[in-house]
Design a protein around this motif. Structure first.
Motif, mmCIF file in Angstrom:
data_model
loop_
_atom_site.group_PDB
_atom_site.id
_atom_site.type_symbol
_atom_site.label_atom_id
_atom_site.label_comp_id
_atom_site.label_asym_id
_atom_site.label_seq_id
_atom_site.Cartn_x
_atom_site.Cartn_y
_atom_site.Cartn_z
ATOM 1 N N PRO A 45 -2.962 11.635 -2.802
ATOM 2 C CA PRO A 45 -1.518 11.818 -3.008
ATOM 3 C C PRO A 45 -0.706 10.807 -2.206
ATOM 4 O O PRO A 45 -1.049 10.474 -1.071
ATOM 5 N N LYS A 46 0.376 10.319 -2.812
ATOM 6 C CA LYS A 46 1.293 9.420 -2.116
ATOM 7 C C LYS A 46 2.384 10.235 -1.430
ATOM 8 O O LYS A 46 2.698 11.352 -1.828
ATOM 9 N N ASP A 47 2.978 9.656 -0.404
ATOM 10 C CA ASP A 47 4.173 10.229 0.204
ATOM 11 C C ASP A 47 5.380 9.653 -0.535
ATOM 12 O O ASP A 47 5.618 8.440 -0.505
ATOM 13 N N SER A 48 6.126 10.521 -1.194
ATOM 14 C CA SER A 48 7.222 10.057 -2.053
ATOM 15 C C SER A 48 8.484 9.694 -1.282
ATOM 16 O O SER A 48 9.463 9.223 -1.884
ATOM 17 N N ARG A 92 -2.917 2.089 -1.394
ATOM 18 C CA ARG A 92 -1.461 2.326 -1.427
ATOM 19 C C ARG A 92 -1.110 3.736 -0.953
ATOM 20 O O ARG A 92 -0.207 3.925 -0.125
ATOM 21 N N ALA A 93 -1.801 4.755 -1.464
ATOM 22 C CA ALA A 93 -1.458 6.137 -1.110
ATOM 23 C C ALA A 93 -1.611 6.371 0.395
ATOM 24 O O ALA A 93 -0.713 6.924 1.038
ATOM 25 N N PHE A 94 -2.737 5.947 0.960
ATOM 26 C CA PHE A 94 -2.955 6.112 2.394
ATOM 27 C C PHE A 94 -1.842 5.450 3.192
ATOM 28 O O PHE A 94 -1.310 6.036 4.151
ATOM 29 N N LEU A 95 -1.463 4.249 2.797
ATOM 30 C CA LEU A 95 -0.475 3.511 3.582
ATOM 31 C C LEU A 95 0.926 4.103 3.458
ATOM 32 O O LEU A 95 1.743 3.947 4.371
ATOM 33 N N THR A 96 1.226 4.803 2.356
ATOM 34 C CA THR A 96 2.525 5.486 2.290
ATOM 35 C C THR A 96 2.609 6.557 3.383
ATOM 36 O O THR A 96 3.672 6.781 3.968
ATOM 37 N N HIS A 97 1.487 7.190 3.682
ATOM 38 C CA HIS A 97 1.481 8.209 4.738
ATOM 39 C C HIS A 97 1.537 7.567 6.125
ATOM 40 O O HIS A 97 2.130 8.142 7.050
ATOM 41 N N VAL A 98 0.925 6.397 6.275
ATOM 42 C CA VAL A 98 1.053 5.666 7.546
ATOM 43 C C VAL A 98 2.524 5.356 7.805
ATOM 44 O O VAL A 98 3.029 5.533 8.926
ATOM 45 N N VAL A 99 3.221 4.914 6.772
ATOM 46 C CA VAL A 99 4.644 4.607 6.912
ATOM 47 C C VAL A 99 5.437 5.873 7.252
ATOM 48 O O VAL A 99 6.285 5.872 8.161
ATOM 49 N N ALA A 100 5.165 6.958 6.541
ATOM 50 C CA ALA A 100 5.901 8.200 6.781
ATOM 51 C C ALA A 100 5.681 8.722 8.202
ATOM 52 O O ALA A 100 6.600 9.245 8.833
ATOM 53 N N HIS A 101 4.459 8.588 8.708
ATOM 54 C CA HIS A 101 4.155 9.095 10.050
ATOM 55 C C HIS A 101 4.702 8.183 11.153
ATOM 56 O O HIS A 101 5.139 8.668 12.191
ATOM 57 N N MET A 104 7.441 3.056 10.400
ATOM 58 C CA MET A 104 7.371 1.603 10.496
ATOM 59 C C MET A 104 7.079 1.015 9.126
ATOM 60 O O MET A 104 6.508 1.672 8.249
ATOM 61 N N GLN A 105 7.459 -0.210 8.935
ATOM 62 C CA GLN A 105 7.167 -0.927 7.698
ATOM 63 C C GLN A 105 5.700 -1.357 7.669
ATOM 64 O O GLN A 105 5.139 -1.755 8.694
ATOM 65 N N VAL A 106 5.059 -1.258 6.504
ATOM 66 C CA VAL A 106 3.698 -1.743 6.331
ATOM 67 C C VAL A 106 3.689 -2.877 5.314
ATOM 68 O O VAL A 106 4.315 -2.788 4.258
#
Length: 303
Positions: A45-48, A92-101, A104-106
Motif C-alpha cells: 500500500p502507498k501512503d496517499s 515507490r510504495a515503501f518510499l511514500t511511507h519513508v516520506v510520510a514518517h 523529508m523529500q525522497v
C-alpha cells in the motif's frame, strides 16, 4: 508472540518462499523475473498523503516524493534487486511511507541495471546524480544517502567515491539489509540459508554474475565495499533482520566501520527476513524499523 501476528508472519514467509525464493532457483528469463517482481510489489500500500512527481536527473528517470509541507532535507534512496532487478515501481510504495514518517523529500532513480550495464555504470550514474543535486544548489548537509540490499552496496560505494573525489559528503548514510560482500564469505549465508524467506543464494550469485565484468574480482573494494577503508564516512544507520542471509554483512560492516571511527547506529530486528522493511505495513518489527529510520534521519538534520 500472539497467535494472529505469528500466523500472519508464517503465511507471509510461506508466500515469499513460494512466489519469489523458489522460482529464483531456476533459470527464468530476466524480463519475466522483473515483470513478476513489479506485479508483486503492487500489493504494497502507498501512503496517499505524499506527492509524487516524475523528474529526470543526470539523464536518468527519477521520482521526487515529497510531504505536503515544505521539506529542506532530502533522502537519496537507491533501490535493491541484486543489481539486475528493481525499479521505480518496485520501491515507490515503501518510499511514500519513508516520506510520510520522516517528512523529508525522497529522490529515487532508475539507475542502469545489469547485465545490460555492468560495473561501474550504475555507480558512475549515481555519482552523476549526486553531483547534479549539488549543482542544483542542494547542500550536502541536507542529503542523506540511503539504499536497500544491493542498493545499500551502491550507497556505501557512492559515499566512498564522494570521499575519494573530495566532494562535500552527505550528512548521513542508511544501509537497509545491506549486501556488501560479493565474495559471499559471510557465515550467515550458510546458517540462515533456510531461514531467510525472501533471498536465495542463487539470486545473489546470479546478480554477481550479471554485475561484474570478467576483469573485476569479487573482492574488489569498489564492488565489495566492506573491504574498503571506511574512514570519514558520515553517521550510518544499519538495519538487518535476524533471519537474513546477509546478516553477517551487516555485522562485519558495523565492526569495521566503528574501528574506522564511524558513528554507527546498528539495529537487528527479530525474526525478520531480507528487505523486511518493505513489509512494514503488516509487521510490528517493520513498523519499528521505519520509526527507527525516521529517528536517525531527523538526527542528521543540521538546520
Amino acid at each position: 508472540m500472539d497467535r494472529l501476528p505469528m500466523w500472519k508472519q508464517l503465511l507471509t514467509e510461506q508466500f515469499l518462499r513460494t512466489a519469489i525464493k523458489a522460482p529464483s532457483k531456476f533459470n527464468i528469463p530476466i524480463g519475466s523475473t522483473r515483470f513478476s517482481l513489479e506485479q508483486m510489489c503492487k500489493l504494497f500500500p502507498k501512503d496517499s498523503s505524499v506527492n509524487i512527481r516524475k523528474i529526470s536527473l543526470a539523464g536518468l528517470k527519477a521520482e521526487e516524493i515529497k510531504p505536503q509541507d515544505e521539506a529542506t532535507q532530502l533522502i537519496f534512496h537507491i533501490h535493491g534487486g541484486a543489481f539486475f532487478l528493481g525499479s521505480l515501481n518496485t520501491h515507490r510504495a515503501f518510499l511514500t511511507h519513508v516520506v510520510a514518517h520522516t517528512q523529508m523529500q525522497v529522490i529515487h532513480v532508475d539507475y542502469p541495471l545489469s547485465p545490460e550495464h555492468r560495473f561501474p555504470t550504475a555507480l558512475n550514474a549515481l555519482f552523476d546524480v549526486y553531483q547534479e543535486l549539488l549543482t542544483q544548489g542542494i547542500q550536502a548537509k541536507d542529503i542523506i544517502l540511503s539504499g536497500d540490499s544491493c542498493g545499500a552496496n551502491l550507497a556505501l560505494a557512492l559515499a566512498l567515491k564522494i570521499r575519494n573525489e573530495k566532494l562535500p559528503q552527505a550528512s548521513g548514510l542508511m544501509l537497509l539489509s545491506p549486501f556488501l560482500d560479493l565474495t559471499l564469505t559471510s557465515e550467515s549465508i550458510r546458517f540462515n540459508q533456510k531461514h531467510d524467506a525472501l533471498l536465495s543464494v542463487e539470486t545473489i550469485q546470479t546478480g554477481i554474475k550479471h554485475y561484474l565484468p570478467n576483469d573485476v574480482d569479487v573482492g574488489d573494494p569498489r564492488v565489495s565495499p566492506i573491504f574498503d577503508d571506511l574512514h570519514d564516512l558520515p553517521p550510518t544507520l544499519v538495519q538487518v533482520g535476524s533471519k537474513e542471509l546477509l546478516l553477517d554483512d551487516a555485522n562485519r560492516f558495523k565492526e569495521k566501520a566503528e574501528e574506522a571511527g564511524v558513528d554507527v547506529t546498528f539495529k537487528i530486528y527479530t525474526g525478520m527476513w531480507h528487505n523486511f522493511q518493505m513489509f512494514h505495513s503488516w509487521f510490528e518489527e517493520g513498523k519499528k524499523a521505519l520509526a527507527d529510520l525516521a529517528e536517525f534521519a531527523h538526527e542528521q538534520d543540521k538546520d
